[in-house]
Design a protein around this motif. Structure first.
Motif, PDB file in Angstrom:
ATOM      1  N   ALA A 220       3.831  -3.750   1.904  1.00 18.88           N
ATOM      2  CA  ALA A 220       2.832  -4.755   1.527  1.00 18.88           C
ATOM      3  C   ALA A 220       3.357  -5.694   0.443  1.00 18.88           C
ATOM      4  O   ALA A 220       3.956  -5.265  -0.540  1.00 18.88           O
ATOM      5  N   GLN A 221       3.114  -6.977   0.647  1.00 20.18           N
ATOM      6  CA  GLN A 221       3.414  -7.995  -0.351  1.00 20.18           C
ATOM      7  C   GLN A 221       2.138  -8.229  -1.161  1.00 20.18           C
ATOM      8  O   GLN A 221       1.116  -8.636  -0.617  1.00 20.18           O
ATOM      9  N   LEU A 222       2.219  -7.976  -2.455  1.00 25.52           N
ATOM     10  CA  LEU A 222       1.031  -8.030  -3.303  1.00 25.52           C
ATOM     11  C   LEU A 222       1.277  -8.975  -4.477  1.00 25.52           C
ATOM     12  O   LEU A 222       2.434  -9.137  -4.912  1.00 25.52           O
ATOM     13  N   PRO A 223       0.216  -9.593  -5.013  1.00 19.60           N
ATOM     14  CA  PRO A 223       0.376 -10.399  -6.221  1.00 19.60           C
ATOM     15  C   PRO A 223       0.733  -9.498  -7.401  1.00 19.60           C
ATOM     16  O   PRO A 223      -0.084  -8.693  -7.857  1.00 19.60           O
ATOM     17  N   ALA A 224       1.931  -9.632  -7.888  1.00 18.80           N
ATOM     18  CA  ALA A 224       2.540  -8.613  -8.744  1.00 18.80           C
ATOM     19  C   ALA A 224       1.719  -8.245  -9.968  1.00 18.80           C
ATOM     20  O   ALA A 224       1.628  -7.069 -10.329  1.00 18.80           O
ATOM     21  N   ASP A 225       1.143  -9.212 -10.638  1.00 17.68           N
ATOM     22  CA  ASP A 225       0.476  -8.933 -11.912  1.00 17.68           C
ATOM     23  C   ASP A 225      -1.015  -8.690 -11.764  1.00 17.68           C
ATOM     24  O   ASP A 225      -1.690  -8.371 -12.738  1.00 17.68           O
ATOM     25  N   ARG A 226      -1.544  -8.800 -10.543  1.00 19.25           N
ATOM     26  CA  ARG A 226      -2.986  -8.861 -10.363  1.00 19.25           C
ATOM     27  C   ARG A 226      -3.585  -7.628  -9.724  1.00 19.25           C
ATOM     28  O   ARG A 226      -4.775  -7.378  -9.859  1.00 19.25           O
ATOM     29  N   VAL A 227      -2.800  -6.854  -8.988  1.00 19.61           N
ATOM     30  CA  VAL A 227      -3.293  -5.603  -8.405  1.00 19.61           C
ATOM     31  C   VAL A 227      -2.215  -4.539  -8.523  1.00 19.61           C
ATOM     32  O   VAL A 227      -1.021  -4.830  -8.417  1.00 19.61           O
ATOM     33  N   MET A 228      -2.639  -3.323  -8.746  1.00 17.26           N
ATOM     34  CA  MET A 228      -1.728  -2.186  -8.802  1.00 17.26           C
ATOM     35  C   MET A 228      -1.602  -1.589  -7.398  1.00 17.26           C
ATOM     36  O   MET A 228      -2.620  -1.284  -6.764  1.00 17.26           O
ATOM     37  N   PRO A 229      -0.384  -1.431  -6.874  1.00 18.02           N
ATOM     38  CA  PRO A 229      -0.246  -0.836  -5.539  1.00 18.02           C
ATOM     39  C   PRO A 229      -0.580   0.648  -5.555  1.00 18.02           C
ATOM     40  O   PRO A 229      -0.213   1.376  -6.488  1.00 18.02           O
ATOM     41  N   VAL A 230      -1.310   1.077  -4.534  1.00 15.16           N
ATOM     42  CA  VAL A 230      -1.649   2.491  -4.375  1.00 15.16           C
ATOM     43  C   VAL A 230      -1.141   2.936  -3.008  1.00 15.16           C
ATOM     44  O   VAL A 230      -1.070   2.143  -2.056  1.00 15.16           O
ATOM     45  N   TYR A 231      -0.798   4.230  -2.880  1.00 14.25           N
ATOM     46  CA  TYR A 231      -0.002   4.690  -1.750  1.00 14.25           C
ATOM     47  C   TYR A 231      -0.661   5.833  -0.984  1.00 14.25           C
ATOM     48  O   TYR A 231      -1.655   6.421  -1.414  1.00 14.25           O
ATOM     49  N   ALA A 232      -0.058   6.125   0.171  1.00 13.35           N
ATOM     50  CA  ALA A 232      -0.590   7.123   1.096  1.00 13.35           C
ATOM     51  C   ALA A 232       0.473   8.178   1.385  1.00 13.35           C
ATOM     52  O   ALA A 232       1.659   7.985   1.113  1.00 13.35           O
ATOM     53  N   GLY A 233       0.030   9.282   1.971  1.00 18.57           N
ATOM     54  CA  GLY A 233       0.950  10.329   2.414  1.00 18.57           C
ATOM     55  C   GLY A 233       0.221  11.319   3.298  1.00 18.57           C
ATOM     56  O   GLY A 233      -0.619  12.075   2.812  1.00 18.57           O
ATOM     57  N   TYR A 234       0.513  11.325   4.583  1.00 12.10           N
ATOM     58  CA  TYR A 234      -0.159  12.199   5.547  1.00 12.10           C
ATOM     59  C   TYR A 234       0.852  13.145   6.178  1.00 12.10           C
ATOM     60  O   TYR A 234       2.006  12.779   6.427  1.00 12.10           O
ATOM     61  N   SER A 235       0.406  14.356   6.469  1.00 14.15           N
ATOM     62  CA  SER A 235       1.295  15.334   7.091  1.00 14.15           C
ATOM     63  C   SER A 235       1.403  15.123   8.598  1.00 14.15           C
ATOM     64  O   SER A 235       2.272  15.697   9.246  1.00 14.15           O
ATOM     65  N   ASP A 236       0.502  14.321   9.170  1.00 17.96           N
ATOM     66  CA  ASP A 236       0.542  13.980  10.586  1.00 17.96           C
ATOM     67  C   ASP A 236      -0.314  12.739  10.756  1.00 17.96           C
ATOM     68  O   ASP A 236      -0.963  12.288   9.804  1.00 17.96           O
ATOM     69  N   GLY A 237      -0.318  12.171  11.964  1.00 18.78           N
ATOM     70  CA  GLY A 237      -1.092  10.963  12.173  1.00 18.78           C
ATOM     71  C   GLY A 237      -1.605  10.836  13.591  1.00 18.78           C
ATOM     72  O   GLY A 237      -0.819  10.920  14.539  1.00 18.78           O
ATOM     73  N   PHE A 238      -2.905  10.623  13.733  1.00 19.28           N
ATOM     74  CA  PHE A 238      -3.475  10.440  15.064  1.00 19.28           C
ATOM     75  C   PHE A 238      -3.024   9.117  15.676  1.00 19.28           C
ATOM     76  O   PHE A 238      -3.109   8.918  16.887  1.00 19.28           O
ATOM     77  N   TRP A 239      -2.550   8.198  14.835  1.00 16.26           N
ATOM     78  CA  TRP A 239      -2.163   6.856  15.289  1.00 16.26           C
ATOM     79  C   TRP A 239      -0.794   6.848  15.975  1.00 16.26           C
ATOM     80  O   TRP A 239      -0.381   5.825  16.509  1.00 16.26           O
ATOM     81  N   GLU A 240      -0.084   7.969  15.959  1.00 17.03           N
ATOM     82  CA  GLU A 240       1.214   8.042  16.620  1.00 17.03           C
ATOM     83  C   GLU A 240       1.046   8.165  18.142  1.00 17.03           C
ATOM     84  O   GLU A 240      -0.044   8.431  18.648  1.00 17.03           O
TER      85      GLU A 240
END
Length: 774
Positions: A220-240
């Motif tokens: 993701a390209q984010l406005p550097a000073d305006r939002v803090m990036p938050v992240y994900a981590g899944y052990s599996d994914g139904f979207w695969e």
């Protein structure tokens, strides 16, 4: 035998980044950022966040479930505000009933939770159009951009949201306000100017938050000073794809690493051409979507285990996480809207068909409030962070290179002390082998700590955090093959590590003050202690004025901490509970044991609770739960005449869910229930079905109440709202499993290639009693 060695350097000073967020100076209980961690009132804070969607649950349940969330060690609540559920019909914005966001947040505040509000406009959460109402989706505009026509709609939506949030933001003028952060949009990868504009619109309308966040995964390209990036981590994914046994991204979440980005999450909608974004080291490592379980789609139905969730969580802590956030922490149910269902589907432009109602997610707390094993396993980690997270948050992660055959491990430390993290678990089908002859040697300044003192076999499936030269109570430094859980008064509680003998290396204490352990003096003057009893509720090692309670792994996962009648208390309980002035237990069996420290106040015991002496340092109480209820009977009234027709659809050409015409071939079944009239009005009850098949739907009378794509999990159907009805008239429509369908189901439960079963092998009624203490 191999000694795995690591040198931990001094921690560099934390730096306050020059970013446009954080409370102004002088704000009481200020929430601010450093480049490594969050602070609250000037003190390092390690938040633990759980997602729960108010609009997808019954408002009558909110307070009970929020109290259970809080009791699980969660201190921050996250929730989506789905536009489609509030303004399905243009011009009619509803905040009534289950949509009453303001009331939900006020309850969360009363329970003691801070809030991260995810206001969209696009949210996803497996909602149709990502949560856009159909009338928004149909507009001939450039959605999710700075197209002025779209921004006019955004301003309309944010105006309505702000009215609900007014007065609830944490600020200098409102230091007790629960909302500490706002997330704008979700999984938007290539519109940083738009993310910036969304924040500006929200602030122009009166939403002033301590922190502003946006999802950072997928490059993701984010406005550097305006939002803090938050992240994900899944052990599996139904979207695969249905052809994927375990997603390619899986190993990264079970391996200690400084990598924060995961390009796979949302790739089914975004595409796969993203490039991992460089980490913005000005911000701490914050997660918002560590998989609390996993949803299912028709074409792919993962079967995530509790240990998968817990091991992944520990790996993120060991990798430097400064904020643990779970999606979902509490399961919910998709909403049938005023016009149609609201779940994503191939028909509405998605690659996946998901159930119409089921969004249980196999979360730590299920959609009906069921307690899963990972609720207990995660709480053990959360108690560690509550008691010791202020120090852990400040420690950088030091991670050795991953080598074939070597354990996966890391240390978070400051050059003098720290914590050792080890993970030897991966999900079923991709297990890590046991590793023989393992020891860890960690250099902390002039001191080197070696654990264990003799080589061990690191068992497959093991994961743990061990202290390195940590102060506990009056003891200046403890290193141990034990995981700290919490400390209350002079008592420190530890969990034994399965398959590893408990050992404590203590410094700066007089051997004459030690009891409950054998004592050996090592060459550097460190004392090596081995408890004289096996880990359990009675195993206490005393060192001076400090007592160390060493629990076996099962009991350790049943430890709770919270206020009971205004007193900070420890509880050992195998079930659900809620703390507060009306401390509440939720037993599901007839006879139960509850251990409490300190003892409950005289006169506070309700009927059905009796004192029963002591066990170790705890007072013991016997708790009478609901009487056993006979199993329900499943009566087949019409056998299935065929399987669902094979269809493909959506943007990825995947297997499609059955249509109404397919259910014409489904089996018709009736559930015969025992008499439930004896249940107390505060009791809850659900039907738990063990079955094998493809897809099924449940009705009570003519009301569609539940559905499931079979994945090997039980199917739980809520009967609480109907328990007073003499004859519920529960009926099921179920399709058989089709071995030729292009559908992934976990190989552990997948029927043989030649079988096409439809079986209901158990129909258990689970009654939960509510036992309130005065």
């Amino acid at each position: 035998m191999t000694i795995f060695s690591l040198s931990v350097p001094p921690a560099p000073p934390a730096v306050r980044p020059a970013v446009d967020m954080g409370d102004p100076a002088g704000t009481p209980n200020a929430v601010e950022l450093t480049n490594r961690y969050v602070t609250r009132a000037g003190t390092p804070w390690f938040p633990v966040m759980g997602e729960y969607h108010y609009s997808r649950d019954d408002a009558a349940r909110w307070e009970t479930e929020l109290r259970k969330i809080k009791a699980g060690g969660i201190d921050v609540l996250a929730t989506y505000v789905f536009w489609i559920l509030h303004e399905e019909i243009e011009g009619t914005v509803r905040w009534d009933g289950n949509r009453d966001l303001r009331r939900f947040l006020q309850i969360a505040h009363r329970v003691g939770l801070c809030v991260v509000i995810r206001i969209g406009p696009w949210a996803h959460g497996e909602a149709r159009n990502g949560g856009f109402p159909d009338w928004v989706q149909a507009r001939p505009i450039e959605h999710r951009t700075n197209d002025p026509r779209y921004l006019t709609l955004v301003r309309h939506w944010y105006t309505a949201v702000e009215r609900q949030l007014r007065g609830l933001f944490h600020s200098a003028a409102n230091p007790d306000g629960p909302i500490i952060a706002v997330q704008v949009d979700n999984e938007l990868y290539d519109q940083p100017d738009h993310i910036d504009t969304l924040r500006s619109i929200a602030e122009d309308l009166g939403m002033h938050a301590s922190l502003w966040v946006a999802t950072g995964w997928g490059g993701a390209q984010l406005p550097a000073d305006r939002v803090m990036p938050v992240y994900a981590g899944y052990s599996d994914g139904f979207w695969e794809s249905s052809q994927v046994d375990w997603p390619e991204f899986g190993p990264m979440h079970f391996t200690f690493s400084t990598v924060r980005d995961d390009l796979s999450v949302g790739a089914d909608v975004r595409g796969t051409d993203a490039v991992a974004a460089d980490r913005d080291y000005r911000y701490p490592f914050v997660t918002c979507e560590l998989g609390g379980g996993m949803h299912v789609a028709y074409h792919r139905r993962p079967c995530v285990d509790s240990i998968d969730v817990a091991a992944l969580g520990l790996v993120k802590i060991g990798s430097g996480s400064a904020w643990q956030g779970y999606y979902l922490y509490h399961g919910v149910q998709q909403v049938m809207g005023e016009l149609t269902s609201t779940q994503e589907s191939q028909e509405t432009g998605y690659p996946n068909d998901v159930p119409l109602l089921d969004y249980d997610f196999y979360a730590p707390l299920g959609a009906l409030g069921q307690v899963r094993e990972h609720y207990h396993l995660l709480r053990q980690q959360h108690l560690l962070l509550q008691s010791f997270g202020a120090e852990i948050a400040t420690y950088p992660a030091v991670i050795p290179p991953t080598e074939p055959g070597a354990p996966r491990w890391s240390v978070r430390g400051d050059g003098q002390r720290g914590y050792l993290f080890v993970n030897n678990h991966q999900p079923a089908g991709q297990p890590l082998p046991a590793i023989a002859g393992v020891q860890f040697a960690v250099e902390l300044g002039p001191n080197t700590v070696t654990l264990p003192t003799a080589p061990i076999e690191l068992a497959s499936g093991s994961y743990f955090a061990w202290p390195l030269r940590q102060p506990f109570g009056s003891i200046p430094a403890v290193s141990a093959t034990l995981q700290p859980i919490t400390a209350i008064g002079s008592l420190v509680v530890f969990a034994a590590t399965a398959g590893v003998d408990p050992e404590l290396l203590v410094e700066g204490v007089d051997a004459a003050t030690i009891s409950g352990a054998t004592v050996e003096t090592l060459g550097d003057g460190t004392l090596l202690l081995r408890p004289t009893a096996q880990p359990g509720i009675d195993t206490v090692v005393t060192i001076g004025s400090t007592r160390l309670l060493i629990l076996d792994p099962y009991t350790a996962a049943r430890v709770w901490r919270g206020e009971i009648q205004g007193t900070d208390s420890l509880v050992v309980w195998d079930g659900a509970l809620a703390f507060g002035d009306d401390f509440t237990l939720f037993p599901t069996s007839a006879d139960n044991e509850c251990l409490v420290l300190p003892p409950l106040a005289d006169g506070s015991l309700p009927p059905g609770v009796a004192p029963a002496g002591a066990r170790g340092v705890f007072s013991r109480y016997l708790v009478t739960g609901p009487d056993a209820v006979p199993e329900a009977a499943v009566v087949v009234e019409q056998r299935a005449t065929g399987v669902a027709e094979h269809r493909r659809g959506g943007s990825a050409n995947r297997a499609s869910a059955p249509l109404e015409s397919d259910f014409e071939r489904a089996a018709r079944l009736r559930i015969v229930l025992p008499d439930l009239s004896h249940l107390d009005e505060s009791d809850s009850v659900y039907l738990s079905l063990e079955w094998v098949g493809d897809a099924a739907r449940a009705y009570i009378g003519d009301e569609f109440v539940s559905d499931q794509f079979w994945s090997g999990r039980r199917w739980d159907i809520d009967l609480t709202p109907h328990r007073s009805v003499a004859d519920l008239g529960i009926r099921l429509e179920a399709l058989p499993w089709d071995p030729t369908a292009d559908v992934f189901v976990d190989p552990r439960v997948r029927p043989a290639p030649t079988d096409s079963p439809l079986q209901f092998t158990a129909a258990e009624l689970v009654v939960t009693r509510r036992v309130r203490f005065a």
